[in-house]
Design a protein around this motif. Structure first.
Motif, PDB file in Angstrom:
ATOM      1  N   ALA A  20       0.836  -1.205   0.000  1.00 52.41           N
ATOM      2  CA  ALA A  20       0.000   0.000   0.000  1.00 52.41           C
ATOM      3  C   ALA A  20       0.870   1.253   0.000  1.00 52.41           C
ATOM      4  N   ALA A  21       1.944   1.237   0.767  1.00 54.48           N
ATOM      5  CA  ALA A  21       2.848   2.396   0.817  1.00 54.48           C
ATOM      6  C   ALA A  21       3.554   2.596  -0.528  1.00 54.48           C
ATOM      7  N   ALA A  22       3.988   1.504  -1.153  1.00 53.28           N
ATOM      8  CA  ALA A  22       4.634   1.603  -2.462  1.00 53.28           C
ATOM      9  C   ALA A  22       3.640   2.097  -3.508  1.00 53.28           C
ATOM     10  N   HIS A  23       2.411   1.591  -3.469  1.00 55.77           N
ATOM     11  CA  HIS A  23       1.372   2.026  -4.418  1.00 55.77           C
ATOM     12  C   HIS A  23       1.099   3.521  -4.263  1.00 55.77           C
ATOM     13  N   LYS A  24       1.069   3.990  -3.039  1.00 58.32           N
ATOM     14  CA  LYS A  24       0.849   5.418  -2.795  1.00 58.32           C
ATOM     15  C   LYS A  24       1.937   6.248  -3.470  1.00 58.32           C
ATOM     16  N   LYS A  25       3.173   5.780  -3.409  1.00 62.69           N
ATOM     17  CA  LYS A  25       4.272   6.492  -4.062  1.00 62.69           C
ATOM     18  C   LYS A  25       4.109   6.475  -5.580  1.00 62.69           C
ATOM     19  N   ASP A  26       3.633   5.339  -6.132  1.00 61.67           N
ATOM     20  CA  ASP A  26       3.362   5.269  -7.576  1.00 61.67           C
ATOM     21  C   ASP A  26       2.338   6.333  -7.969  1.00 61.67           C
ATOM     22  N   VAL A  27       1.258   6.386  -7.228  1.00 61.75           N
ATOM     23  CA  VAL A  27       0.161   7.303  -7.541  1.00 61.75           C
ATOM     24  C   VAL A  27       0.623   8.761  -7.462  1.00 61.75           C
ATOM     25  N   GLU A  28       1.528   9.051  -6.540  1.00 60.29           N
ATOM     26  CA  GLU A  28       2.017  10.425  -6.387  1.00 60.29           C
ATOM     27  C   GLU A  28       2.755  10.936  -7.622  1.00 60.29           C
ATOM     28  N   ILE A  29       3.402  10.045  -8.381  1.00 58.91           N
ATOM     29  CA  ILE A  29       4.193  10.514  -9.532  1.00 58.91           C
ATOM     30  C   ILE A  29       3.679  10.025 -10.883  1.00 58.91           C
ATOM     31  N   GLN A  30       2.682   9.177 -10.908  1.00 58.79           N
ATOM     32  CA  GLN A  30       2.256   8.538 -12.159  1.00 58.79           C
ATOM     33  C   GLN A  30       1.860   9.524 -13.254  1.00 58.79           C
ATOM     34  N   ASP A  31       1.300  10.654 -12.910  1.00 61.28           N
ATOM     35  CA  ASP A  31       0.852  11.616 -13.923  1.00 61.28           C
ATOM     36  C   ASP A  31       2.015  12.145 -14.764  1.00 61.28           C
ATOM     37  N   GLN A  32       3.196  12.187 -14.193  1.00 65.22           N
ATOM     38  CA  GLN A  32       4.376  12.654 -14.928  1.00 65.22           C
ATOM     39  C   GLN A  32       4.687  11.759 -16.127  1.00 65.22           C
ATOM     40  N   TYR A  33       4.225  10.515 -16.067  1.00 71.23           N
ATOM     41  CA  TYR A  33       4.505   9.529 -17.108  1.00 71.23           C
ATOM     42  C   TYR A  33       3.258   9.174 -17.926  1.00 71.23           C
ATOM     43  N   GLY A  34       2.134   9.819 -17.648  1.00 71.20           N
ATOM     44  CA  GLY A  34       0.894   9.498 -18.345  1.00 71.20           C
ATOM     45  C   GLY A  34       0.372   8.123 -18.004  1.00 71.20           C
ATOM     46  N   VAL A  35       0.604   7.700 -16.761  1.00 68.69           N
ATOM     47  CA  VAL A  35       0.286   6.353 -16.288  1.00 68.69           C
ATOM     48  C   VAL A  35      -0.787   6.435 -15.208  1.00 68.69           C
ATOM     49  N   ASN A  36      -1.582   5.379 -15.100  1.00 68.32           N
ATOM     50  CA  ASN A  36      -2.592   5.304 -14.045  1.00 68.32           C
ATOM     51  C   ASN A  36      -2.565   3.901 -13.443  1.00 68.32           C
ATOM     52  N   TYR A  37      -1.933   3.768 -12.273  1.00 71.78           N
ATOM     53  CA  TYR A  37      -1.950   2.490 -11.553  1.00 71.78           C
ATOM     54  C   TYR A  37      -3.335   2.319 -10.946  1.00 71.78           C
ATOM     55  N   LEU A  38      -4.058   1.297 -11.404  1.00 70.04           N
ATOM     56  CA  LEU A  38      -5.474   1.129 -11.073  1.00 70.04           C
ATOM     57  C   LEU A  38      -5.727   0.312  -9.809  1.00 70.04           C
TER      58      LEU A  38
END
Length: 83
Positions: A20-38
């Motif tokens: 959950a903590a790692a996923h939160k970090k993904d979500v914090e920066i995903q927009d920079q890459y045009g990505v959406n971790y679902l």
């Protein structure tokens, strides 16, 4: 946008809270890459994690994990959603 499932293996001791903590970090920066971790799933007993991600390509999906926490997937599969 293409959909991918990534598989992280060999994560002994990883807990649902860790993921959950790692996923939160993904979500914090995903927009920079045009990505959406679902979504993600955790198999604590076998040390595996599965992540579902919308991404322009596999490299963009991997770049988010690399920058956010460094936990790169062992496998990254293009998938098509079904019901």
């Amino acid at each position: 946008m293409p959909l991918f499932m990534d598989v992280h293996e060999n994560l002994p001791g990883a807990t649902a809270n860790d993921v959950a903590a790692a996923h939160k970090k993904d979500v914090e920066i995903q927009d920079q890459y045009g990505v959406n971790y679902l979504r993600y799933w955790v198999d604590e007993s076998n040390g595996k994690v599965f992540c579902l991600v919308d991404a322009p390509d596999a490299d963009a999906a991997a770049a988010v994990h690399k920058e956010a926490h460094g936990l790169l997937a062992d496998h990254l599969y293009p998938v098509v959603e079904g019901s």
